[in-house]
Design a protein around this motif. Sequence first.
Motif, PDB file in Angstrom:
ATOM      1  N   GLY A 134       0.731  -1.216  -0.119  1.00 17.06           N
ATOM      2  CA  GLY A 134       0.028   0.044   0.015  1.00 17.06           C
ATOM      3  C   GLY A 134       0.759   1.267   0.060  1.00 17.06           C
ATOM      4  N   VAL A 135       1.943   1.115  -0.300  1.00 19.58           N
ATOM      5  CA  VAL A 135       2.752   2.212  -0.252  1.00 19.58           C
ATOM      6  C   VAL A 135       3.802   2.474  -1.368  1.00 19.58           C
ATOM      7  N   VAL A 136       4.117   3.588  -2.076  1.00 19.67           N
ATOM      8  CA  VAL A 136       4.929   3.838  -3.143  1.00 19.67           C
ATOM      9  C   VAL A 136       6.187   4.225  -2.726  1.00 19.67           C
ATOM     10  N   PHE A 137       7.537   3.495  -3.316  1.00 16.34           N
ATOM     11  CA  PHE A 137       8.524   3.936  -3.197  1.00 16.34           C
ATOM     12  C   PHE A 137       8.921   5.250  -3.757  1.00 16.34           C
ATOM     13  N   LEU A 138       9.406   6.288  -3.101  1.00 16.63           N
ATOM     14  CA  LEU A 138      10.173   7.533  -3.951  1.00 16.63           C
ATOM     15  C   LEU A 138      11.446   7.486  -3.995  1.00 16.63           C
ATOM     16  N   GLY A 139      12.319   6.991  -3.097  1.00 13.43           N
ATOM     17  CA  GLY A 139      13.509   7.039  -2.905  1.00 13.43           C
ATOM     18  C   GLY A 139      14.251   6.865  -1.616  1.00 13.43           C
ATOM     19  N   TRP A 140      15.631   6.295  -1.830  1.00 14.95           N
ATOM     20  CA  TRP A 140      16.318   6.164  -0.330  1.00 14.95           C
ATOM     21  C   TRP A 140      16.750   7.561   0.396  1.00 14.95           C
ATOM     22  N   THR A 141      16.907   7.630   1.628  1.00 15.33           N
ATOM     23  CA  THR A 141      17.429   8.620   2.394  1.00 15.33           C
ATOM     24  C   THR A 141      18.678   7.846   3.137  1.00 15.33           C
ATOM     25  N   HIS A 142      18.837   8.622   4.312  1.00 17.69           N
ATOM     26  CA  HIS A 142      19.787   7.908   5.026  1.00 17.69           C
ATOM     27  C   HIS A 142      19.500   8.242   6.729  1.00 17.69           C
ATOM     28  N   VAL A 143      19.908   7.315   7.448  1.00 17.86           N
ATOM     29  CA  VAL A 143      19.760   7.451   8.962  1.00 17.86           C
ATOM     30  C   VAL A 143      21.157   7.646   9.555  1.00 17.86           C
ATOM     31  N   GLY A 144      22.051   6.811   9.136  1.00 22.14           N
ATOM     32  CA  GLY A 144      23.332   7.041   9.596  1.00 22.14           C
ATOM     33  C   GLY A 144      24.041   5.961  10.692  1.00 22.14           C
ATOM     34  N   SER A 145      25.204   6.110  10.897  1.00 18.01           N
ATOM     35  CA  SER A 145      26.015   4.848  11.783  1.00 18.01           C
ATOM     36  C   SER A 145      25.651   4.610  13.188  1.00 18.01           C
ATOM     37  N   GLY A 146      25.061   3.459  13.323  1.00 18.89           N
ATOM     38  CA  GLY A 146      24.741   2.829  14.791  1.00 18.89           C
ATOM     39  C   GLY A 146      25.652   2.447  15.511  1.00 18.89           C
ATOM     40  N   ASN A 147      25.622   2.672  16.851  1.00 16.69           N
ATOM     41  CA  ASN A 147      26.694   2.545  17.732  1.00 16.69           C
ATOM     42  C   ASN A 147      25.992   2.490  19.185  1.00 16.69           C
ATOM     43  N   LYS A 183      -0.175   4.595  -1.437  1.00 14.48           N
ATOM     44  CA  LYS A 183      -0.469   4.313  -2.878  1.00 14.48           C
ATOM     45  C   LYS A 183      -1.829   4.819  -3.119  1.00 14.48           C
ATOM     46  N   ALA A 184      -2.854   4.628  -2.116  1.00 15.69           N
ATOM     47  CA  ALA A 184      -4.073   5.175  -2.344  1.00 15.69           C
ATOM     48  C   ALA A 184      -4.209   6.452  -2.734  1.00 15.69           C
ATOM     49  N   VAL A 185      -3.255   7.250  -2.046  1.00 13.24           N
ATOM     50  CA  VAL A 185      -3.343   9.079  -2.399  1.00 13.24           C
ATOM     51  C   VAL A 185      -2.372   8.951  -3.752  1.00 13.24           C
ATOM     52  N   TYR A 186      -1.343   8.337  -4.020  1.00 15.07           N
ATOM     53  CA  TYR A 186      -0.613   8.396  -5.162  1.00 15.07           C
ATOM     54  C   TYR A 186      -1.408   8.063  -6.602  1.00 15.07           C
ATOM     55  N   ASP A 187      -2.135   7.095  -6.355  1.00 13.14           N
ATOM     56  CA  ASP A 187      -2.972   6.643  -7.608  1.00 13.14           C
ATOM     57  C   ASP A 187      -4.063   7.721  -7.716  1.00 13.14           C
ATOM     58  N   LYS A 188      -4.468   8.600  -7.061  1.00 17.51           N
ATOM     59  CA  LYS A 188      -5.510   9.663  -7.389  1.00 17.51           C
ATOM     60  C   LYS A 188      -4.684  11.014  -7.828  1.00 17.51           C
ATOM     61  N   LEU A 189      -3.253  11.040  -8.103  1.00 15.99           N
ATOM     62  CA  LEU A 189      -2.918  12.100  -8.697  1.00 15.99           C
ATOM     63  C   LEU A 189      -3.057  12.031 -10.127  1.00 15.99           C
ATOM     64  N   THR A 190      -2.942  13.258 -10.639  1.00 19.41           N
ATOM     65  CA  THR A 190      -2.887  13.204 -12.057  1.00 19.41           C
ATOM     66  C   THR A 190      -1.764  13.036 -12.682  1.00 19.41           C
ATOM     67  N   PRO A 191      -1.529  12.732 -13.967  1.00 20.13           N
ATOM     68  CA  PRO A 191      -0.305  12.455 -14.365  1.00 20.13           C
ATOM     69  C   PRO A 191       0.666  13.573 -14.325  1.00 20.13           C
ATOM     70  N   GLU A 192       0.116  14.823 -14.470  1.00 20.90           N
ATOM     71  CA  GLU A 192       0.945  16.063 -14.278  1.00 20.90           C
ATOM     72  C   GLU A 192       1.558  16.168 -12.705  1.00 20.90           C
ATOM     73  N   GLN A 193       0.807  15.794 -12.029  1.00 22.54           N
ATOM     74  CA  GLN A 193       1.075  15.793 -10.480  1.00 22.54           C
ATOM     75  C   GLN A 193       1.967  14.603 -10.333  1.00 22.54           C
ATOM     76  N   ARG A 194       1.900  13.458 -10.669  1.00 16.07           N
ATOM     77  CA  ARG A 194       2.948  12.576 -10.513  1.00 16.07           C
ATOM     78  C   ARG A 194       4.352  12.929 -11.122  1.00 16.07           C
ATOM     79  N   SER A 195       4.302  13.300 -12.364  1.00 12.08           N
ATOM     80  CA  SER A 195       5.521  14.120 -12.637  1.00 12.08           C
ATOM     81  C   SER A 195       6.260  15.131 -12.136  1.00 12.08           C
ATOM     82  N   ALA A 196       5.509  15.902 -11.568  1.00 11.05           N
ATOM     83  CA  ALA A 196       6.038  16.826 -10.589  1.00 11.05           C
ATOM     84  C   ALA A 196       6.541  16.726  -9.444  1.00 11.05           C
ATOM     85  N   LEU A 197       6.041  15.490  -8.788  1.00 10.58           N
ATOM     86  CA  LEU A 197       6.557  14.864  -7.519  1.00 10.58           C
ATOM     87  C   LEU A 197       7.876  14.107  -7.844  1.00 10.58           C
ATOM     88  N   GLN A 198       7.535  13.273  -8.716  1.00 12.81           N
ATOM     89  CA  GLN A 198       8.908  12.589  -9.233  1.00 12.81           C
ATOM     90  C   GLN A 198      10.263  13.429  -9.678  1.00 12.81           C
TER      91      GLN A 198
END
Length: 320
Positions: free
Chosen positions: A121-134, A226-241
């Motif tokens: 139910g979610v759309v992957f947009l991209g990786w970010t980062h958290v950092g080194s664990g200690n 994904k429920a939100v993403y699927d309601k976007l217009t093609p233009e909105q999806r392009s802008a977000l990406q």
Amino acid sequence: MAGTALAQGKPVEFRYTTGAPPNTPWVMQLDRFVKDVDEQSKGTIKINPFINAQLGNEQDTMQQTARGRIDMGGFSVAAAAALVPELSLTSLPFYFDSTEQQDCVYDQLIPYTAKALAQKGVVFLGWTHVGSGNIVGKKPFKAPTDVKGLKARSAPTKTAAAFWVALGANPTPLGITEWASAHQTGLVDVSDAPVTYYVPSGLGKIAPVYTRTNHVDAGGIVVMSKAVYDKLTPEQRSALQAAVAKRSAAQLRAEIRGFEQKILDLHVKNGGQIVPLTPAERAQWQKALQPAWPEIVKAVGGNADAFFKLMEDAKKKCGA
């Protein structure tokens, strides 16, 4: 809903959740993303940030994003594992030989990750980062035997719990909003935490000794319902990406990693203690934890075996 908003000349608005504390690079990156989305969409999309876990801890808000109750957010991969448990294997202790190899493997895993999350139910947009664990506590933990029998704060994943079990500690799964109070009340004796969260969250004042095991360099992820993403217009999806593509994962990772030393210096300035390990001492931790990989994979269950094979194949392709 988005179409109606645009027809009325109003921007469509999305709530973006993150557990990131204020004055951290994650919030800087989010503020910049808000501007990038506004620019790429020509003002037709507005992102409303909710930082510092205002909408709840990240395990809960990840689930709410999957259900469409929250529009989008930035999460640790540990939170994404609430939907796809095998993703937690990217945080196997001492698994990667270098940050370059790790980043390459993460990028190789995008097709699997995107497909698996979409099924939840979610759309992957991209990786970010958290950092080194200690290792975090009120005293140094220079050897793996130092944590044996202790009460440990574990991230709410099977991989994180198995990490502590392999060391002989007793894990208690807690979301990031509960870390500080758990140490304050004595619910836990020891945790592992990324430095970039440890100091800004206030945890560094309560558990002031930071032992540099560097056993993991945790990833982050940006997703949208994904429920939100699927309601976007093609233009909105392009802008977000386009807004996502404007800042590469390599840039986002470098910004977080570059912030770590500044945070360590601030921690010492505030009276905290940084405990470095010699190569021999760190090797003891590595020796204690690497043999636990098969048990950790087994503990995760589900599709963990297949995902671990993908990781192993990617690791070979990416080199050291």
